[in-house]
Design a protein around this motif. Structure first.
Motif, PDB file in Angstrom:
ATOM      1  N   GLU A 112       0.835  -1.199   0.000  1.00  9.90           N
ATOM      2  CA  GLU A 112       0.000   0.000   0.000  1.00  9.90           C
ATOM      3  C   GLU A 112       0.873   1.254   0.000  1.00  9.90           C
ATOM      4  N   PRO A 113       0.426   2.338  -0.659  1.00  7.90           N
ATOM      5  CA  PRO A 113       1.263   3.543  -0.757  1.00  7.90           C
ATOM      6  C   PRO A 113       1.707   4.077   0.604  1.00  7.90           C
ATOM      7  N   ASP A 114       2.962   4.414   0.692  1.00  6.20           N
ATOM      8  CA  ASP A 114       3.540   5.033   1.873  1.00  6.20           C
ATOM      9  C   ASP A 114       3.783   6.506   1.531  1.00  6.20           C
ATOM     10  N   PRO A 115       3.254   7.441   2.320  1.00  4.34           N
ATOM     11  CA  PRO A 115       3.422   8.862   1.994  1.00  4.34           C
ATOM     12  C   PRO A 115       4.876   9.285   1.834  1.00  4.34           C
ATOM     13  N   THR A 116       5.797   8.567   2.487  1.00  4.72           N
ATOM     14  CA  THR A 116       7.208   8.943   2.408  1.00  4.72           C
ATOM     15  C   THR A 116       7.936   8.260   1.257  1.00  4.72           C
ATOM     16  N   VAL A 117       7.300   7.258   0.634  1.00  5.14           N
ATOM     17  CA  VAL A 117       7.970   6.489  -0.408  1.00  5.14           C
ATOM     18  C   VAL A 117       7.235   6.578  -1.742  1.00  5.14           C
ATOM     19  N   GLY A 118       5.913   6.451  -1.719  1.00  2.00           N
ATOM     20  CA  GLY A 118       5.139   6.446  -2.944  1.00  2.00           C
ATOM     21  C   GLY A 118       4.547   5.078  -3.209  1.00  2.00           C
ATOM     22  N   GLU A 119       3.753   5.004  -4.251  1.00  2.33           N
ATOM     23  CA  GLU A 119       3.032   3.771  -4.577  1.00  2.33           C
ATOM     24  C   GLU A 119       3.906   2.818  -5.377  1.00  2.33           C
ATOM     25  N   VAL A 120       3.783   1.533  -5.088  1.00  2.00           N
ATOM     26  CA  VAL A 120       4.504   0.528  -5.868  1.00  2.00           C
ATOM     27  C   VAL A 120       3.554  -0.072  -6.895  1.00  2.00           C
ATOM     28  N   GLY A 121       4.144  -0.604  -7.966  1.00  2.00           N
ATOM     29  CA  GLY A 121       3.350  -1.077  -9.083  1.00  2.00           C
ATOM     30  C   GLY A 121       2.409  -2.205  -8.749  1.00  2.00           C
TER      31      GLY A 121
END
Length: 224
Positions: A112-121
């Motif tokens: 699930e998207p992490d605000p500090t990392v971003g969404e994974v495919g």
């Protein structure tokens, strides 16, 4: 790996066992030195003279049809990349991944998207719930574990071929996959047990489909 259980050549989505293109090395803002980028591209027959063009192509498509770290959202995007950059005589192949509805619904959303990392495919692809694209050949089911960053580990990375064979009677087919999806699901459950000692990540049985590199080509023949 045990050669008596595992074929000499495999099909897998695990970057530990097979080179994948494009990957994070193809993004201009990713932390990767030039030598590493050149080496990764060269493994696919892509000359250094085309590396800058490739990086520009992938970077402009990022978060559209190419997703972190190495996922195309569409078969068309994967085919476009291969036709544009990978030599026609390369033995590189296009794999599609799919999960059963039951496994998607029960998957802990480590991706699930992490605000500090971003969404994974993987998260975006699975959340859309699209069925596998038509026109491919189902090769079997791979037992894969998903890391937080969206990368995948094969059961073979953890030496589980012996355990699966001994405890569940599961033997891989000529692609290193399992023909019986229900059996592959039982293997995935087994891999997640604390006493097995595999990596502590969500293990699932993923269906792998190989697609022709061009839509006009016939589907790959089993056993090739």
């Amino acid at each position: 790996m045990d050669a008596s259980l595992v074929p000499a050549r495999l099909r897998t989505a695990s970057g530990c066992l097979a080179p994948i293109a494009p990957d994070t090395w193809a993004l201009d803002w990713a932390r990767c030195d030039e030598a590493e980028r050149v080496s990764a591209a060269t493994r696919f027959g892509i000359p250094p003279s085309r590396l800058a063009e490739l990086i520009d192509w992938v970077t402009h498509r990022f978060d559209k049809d190419f997703l972190w770290p190495n996922v195309f959202l569409t078969l068309e995007g994967a085919r476009d990349f291969r036709a544009t950059f990978v030599p026609a005589d390369s033995d590189a192949f296009i794999l599609g991944l799919a999960l059963s509805n039951e496994d998607v619904d029960g998957l802990p959303w480590r991706t699930e998207p992490d605000p500090t990392v971003g969404e994974v495919g993987l998260h975006r692809s699975l959340s859309r719930g699209f069925p596998p694209a038509a026109g491919g050949v189902r090769l079997g089911s791979d037992v894969l574990g998903a890391e937080l960053d969206g990368t995948l580990h094969s059961y073979l990375c953890n030496g589980l071929e012996h355990v699966f064979s001994r405890q569940l009677g599961a033997l891989p087919n000529p692609y290193g996959l399992f023909d019986d999806h229900a059996l592959a699901r039982r293997c995935a459950v087994y891999a997640g047990r604390d006493d097995v000692g595999a990596e502590p990540i969500p293990w699932r049985a993923w269906v792998l489909t190989e697609y022709p590199c061009h839509p006009a080509q016939p589907a790959p023949a089993l056993g090739s």
